[in-house]
Design a protein around this motif. Structure first.
Motif, short mmCIF file in Angstrom:
data_model
loop_
_atom_site.label_atom_id
_atom_site.label_comp_id
_atom_site.label_asym_id
_atom_site.label_seq_id
_atom_site.Cartn_x
_atom_site.Cartn_y
_atom_site.Cartn_z
N LEU A 15 0.82 -1.21 0.00
CA LEU A 15 0.00 0.00 0.00
C LEU A 15 0.86 1.26 0.00
O LEU A 15 0.52 2.25 -0.66
CB LEU A 15 -0.95 0.00 1.20
CG LEU A 15 -1.98 -1.14 1.25
CD1 LEU A 15 -2.86 -1.01 2.48
CD2 LEU A 15 -2.82 -1.19 -0.01
N GLN A 19 0.94 4.20 -3.13
CA GLN A 19 0.71 5.64 -2.97
C GLN A 19 1.61 6.48 -3.87
O GLN A 19 1.30 7.63 -4.15
CB GLN A 19 0.91 6.04 -1.50
CG GLN A 19 -0.21 5.58 -0.59
CD GLN A 19 -0.01 6.04 0.84
OE1 GLN A 19 0.78 5.45 1.58
NE2 GLN A 19 -0.71 7.09 1.22
N GLN A 139 -6.26 -1.98 5.29
CA GLN A 139 -6.69 -0.62 4.94
C GLN A 139 -7.15 0.14 6.17
O GLN A 139 -7.16 1.38 6.17
CB GLN A 139 -7.85 -0.67 3.93
CG GLN A 139 -7.50 -1.20 2.56
CD GLN A 139 -6.79 -0.16 1.69
OE1 GLN A 139 -6.36 0.88 2.18
NE2 GLN A 139 -6.67 -0.44 0.41
N ARG A 142 -4.85 2.82 7.85
CA ARG A 142 -4.11 3.54 6.83
C ARG A 142 -4.16 5.05 7.00
O ARG A 142 -3.20 5.76 6.79
CB ARG A 142 -4.66 3.16 5.45
CG ARG A 142 -3.88 3.77 4.30
CD ARG A 142 -4.30 3.13 3.00
NE ARG A 142 -3.45 3.55 1.92
CZ ARG A 142 -3.45 2.99 0.73
NH1 ARG A 142 -4.25 1.98 0.49
NH2 ARG A 142 -2.66 3.41 -0.23
N GLU A 143 -5.34 5.55 7.37
CA GLU A 143 -5.54 7.00 7.48
C GLU A 143 -5.32 7.43 8.92
O GLU A 143 -6.07 7.06 9.81
CB GLU A 143 -6.95 7.36 7.03
CG GLU A 143 -7.22 8.84 7.00
CD GLU A 143 -6.65 9.55 5.79
OE1 GLU A 143 -6.80 10.77 5.71
OE2 GLU A 143 -6.08 8.87 4.93
N GLY A 274 -12.89 3.55 2.54
CA GLY A 274 -12.52 4.95 2.37
C GLY A 274 -12.60 5.74 3.65
O GLY A 274 -13.12 5.26 4.68
N VAL A 284 -11.86 10.01 0.40
CA VAL A 284 -10.91 9.28 -0.43
C VAL A 284 -11.31 7.80 -0.44
O VAL A 284 -11.51 7.20 0.62
CB VAL A 284 -9.47 9.42 0.11
CG1 VAL A 284 -8.50 8.61 -0.76
CG2 VAL A 284 -9.05 10.88 0.14
N TYR A 286 -9.81 4.41 -1.12
CA TYR A 286 -8.55 3.70 -1.33
C TYR A 286 -8.86 2.42 -2.11
O TYR A 286 -9.23 1.39 -1.53
CB TYR A 286 -7.88 3.41 0.02
CG TYR A 286 -7.32 4.63 0.67
CD1 TYR A 286 -6.22 5.28 0.11
CD2 TYR A 286 -7.88 5.17 1.83
CE1 TYR A 286 -5.69 6.42 0.69
CE2 TYR A 286 -7.35 6.31 2.41
CZ TYR A 286 -6.26 6.94 1.83
OH TYR A 286 -5.73 8.07 2.40
N ASP A 287 -8.71 2.51 -3.40
CA ASP A 287 -9.17 1.43 -4.28
C ASP A 287 -8.03 0.57 -4.80
O ASP A 287 -8.04 0.11 -5.95
CB ASP A 287 -9.99 1.99 -5.45
CG ASP A 287 -9.21 2.97 -6.31
OD1 ASP A 287 -8.38 3.73 -5.78
OD2 ASP A 287 -9.43 2.99 -7.54
N ASP A 288 -7.03 0.29 -3.95
CA ASP A 288 -5.95 -0.61 -4.33
C ASP A 288 -6.48 -1.98 -4.75
O ASP A 288 -5.94 -2.60 -5.67
CB ASP A 288 -4.99 -0.81 -3.15
CG ASP A 288 -4.45 0.50 -2.61
OD1 ASP A 288 -3.32 0.86 -2.95
OD2 ASP A 288 -5.18 1.15 -1.83
N ASP A 330 -1.13 11.38 -4.64
CA ASP A 330 -1.64 10.02 -4.54
C ASP A 330 -2.58 9.73 -5.72
O ASP A 330 -3.10 10.64 -6.35
CB ASP A 330 -2.34 9.78 -3.20
CG ASP A 330 -3.69 10.46 -3.09
OD1 ASP A 330 -4.57 10.20 -3.93
OD2 ASP A 330 -3.90 11.25 -2.14
N TYR A 332 -5.54 8.04 -5.78
CA TYR A 332 -6.82 7.46 -5.40
C TYR A 332 -8.02 8.30 -5.84
O TYR A 332 -7.90 9.48 -6.17
CB TYR A 332 -6.84 7.22 -3.89
CG TYR A 332 -5.77 6.24 -3.49
CD1 TYR A 332 -5.85 4.91 -3.88
CD2 TYR A 332 -4.65 6.66 -2.79
CE1 TYR A 332 -4.85 4.01 -3.55
CE2 TYR A 332 -3.64 5.76 -2.45
CZ TYR A 332 -3.74 4.44 -2.84
OH TYR A 332 -2.75 3.55 -2.54
#
Length: 448
Positions: A15, A19, A139, A142-143, A274, A284, A286-288, A330, A332
């Motif tokens: 991840l 980014q 995930q 992550r934030e 997200g 956001v 996060y669509d990894d 980024d 995303y």
């Protein structure tokens, strides 16, 4: 658990690398992941093997658009063919859920199970291997936003206020912090949203959480109690989920707790998806490991990390409004804060004459063997009706058992809330209609 931790560490590194990619590079990476998933599904899922053959899909060059939509109804009907482990039948999962309420308990000691009716009232099952689960929950942390106040070297105290007594998505992800090495890093307290609010306030005042997490409507009630002086906590961060967070909510939370306010977006099917940006108006995604398709009245999501229950072009009722990402650092997706579905919050007068609420999620997360769909119909402060659809193929004995189980479960919910004075009737119906004005199904309605 050691394998899960190692998977999470590998995923975390992936991840971080993602980014630094451009949007085009991330899309290319996801296309490769998608074809790997399809090849796996072709080999291990009879449903997808048949679909690929009938639609003459080339596994080496395919895109999600080569596949038809997968609705929740189709998933429920073909579940036993879609899963990639033949042991994972709806019957086996139903039997597991009928006795297991510990979100950390694994089916066959291998699989995480999550169930929900969502906003459709249809009970769906979602299963993840330990590897799928580890990839999905990575995930979660992550934030991170720097709080205005530091907690120093203290072990963070986290309070989670939601439905916690079962295999629900939120508590299943959160309670992973009670497993393995994670339990030494944080102190986690799970608070049942269906407990009387007075009990919750007492527990929070004693625990004094650094971080408070819960449903938006539940945190709203706590904020009001904080402003009234009943609740006396000083968190450094408050995070909501499960429902959209309005500007009025953010103002209320900020006034009550004076700390970092965030909103997360996730679901049973795809786990954490997200996070809101600091302004609260955008989010956001996060669509990894997710491929989104946006439409005016719904969305379609392809999950790239769940190899146990492949969800290719899964239709969801959530509505997104994409906006240009002004952060070139980024790759995303950026959307206006989720335009989601919200349910009524049932309020009743309890046996002490006090008005208290039942979280909509307490109803959403109901699991009753033999019941395929349900709807709560509110009458007044002490009465409601509960309409249920029974699964097809039940004999008279099974139908009677499903009705009795529904009555027992509802009584348990009311008793826990000190609402044993509230009366209800159960109505067995063939189908449940959508709202004629909106064209959408509502799980909790005022009786007409």
């Amino acid at each position: 658990m050691a394998g899960m931790f190692a998977t999470m560490m590998r995923k975390r590194r992936e991840l971080r690398a993602n980014q630094k990619l451009t949007r085009s590079q991330l899309e290319t990476l996801k296309q490769q992941k998608f074809r790997q998933l399809v090849a796996h599904a072709q080999q291990h899922s009879p449903y997808y093997e048949r679909l690929i053959r009938e639609h003459q899909i080339d596994v080496t060059t395919c895109t999600p658009q080569d596949f038809p939509e997968l609705t929740k109804s189709i998933l429920i009907e073909h579940f036993d063919e879609i899963v990639t482990d033949r042991r994972l039948t709806r019957q086996a999962i139903s039997e597991f859920l009928s006795h297991s309420t510990n979100p950390n308990e694994l089916l066959f000691n291998e699989y995480h199970v999550v169930h929900t009716s969502g906003s459709s009232g249809q009970i769906g099952y979602f299963v993840f291997s330990e590897q799928d689960w580890a990839n999905g929950i990575t995930q979660g942390p992550r934030e991170r936003r720097r709080p205005a106040r530091s907690i120093g070297w203290q072990r963070p105290r986290i309070a989670y206020f939601a439905a916690v007594g079962g295999h629900f998505a939120g508590v299943s992800m959160t309670s992973s912090m009670q497993r393995g090495i994670f339990k030494y890093l944080v102190r986690l307290k799970l608070l049942e949203v269906n407990d009387p609010i007075s009990k919750i306030i007492k527990q929070l005042n004693e625990f004094q959480p650094h971080i408070l997490i819960g449903y938006t409507t539940a945190i709203r009630i706590l904020a009001e109690k904080q402003l009234a002086g009943d609740l006396k906590i000083a968190p450094v961060a408050v995070s909501t989920g499960g429902e959209a967070q309005s500007a009025a909510d953010r103002d209320l939370f900020g006034q009550a707790f004076n700390c970092v306010i965030a909103n997360t977006y996730g679901c049973s099917e795809h786990m954490m998806m997200g996070y809101s940006r600091p302004d609260g108006t955008t989010m956001v995604l996060y669509d990894d490991d997710l491929i989104y398709e946006f439409y005016a009245e719904h969305s379609i999501v392809t999950n790239l990390f769940n190899y146990t229950l492949p969800l290719i072009r899964y239709r969801m009722s959530d509505i997104f409004r994409p906006v240009a990402n002004d952060n070139s650092a980024d790759p995303y997706l950026l959307v206006h804060s989720l335009v989601g579905r919200s349910e009524m919050v049932p309020s009743f007068t309890n046996r002490e004459g006090v008005t208290d609420f039942i979280s909509a999620f307490t109803i959403i997360e109901l699991f009753i063997p033999g019941v395929s769909q349900f709807q709560m119909r509110l009458l007044d402060a002490t009465h409601f009706k509960f309409a249920i659809c029974l699964e097809t193929g039940l004999d008279d004995s099974d139908r009677a058992a499903a009705i009795t189980a529904t009555e027992t479960r509802l009584k348990d919910i009311l008793n826990q809330k000190h609402m044993d004075n509230v009366q209800f009737t159960i109505a067995v119906v063939d189908s449940l209609a959508v709202n004629p004005k909106t064209g959408k199904f509502q799980l909790i309605v005022k009786a007409g």
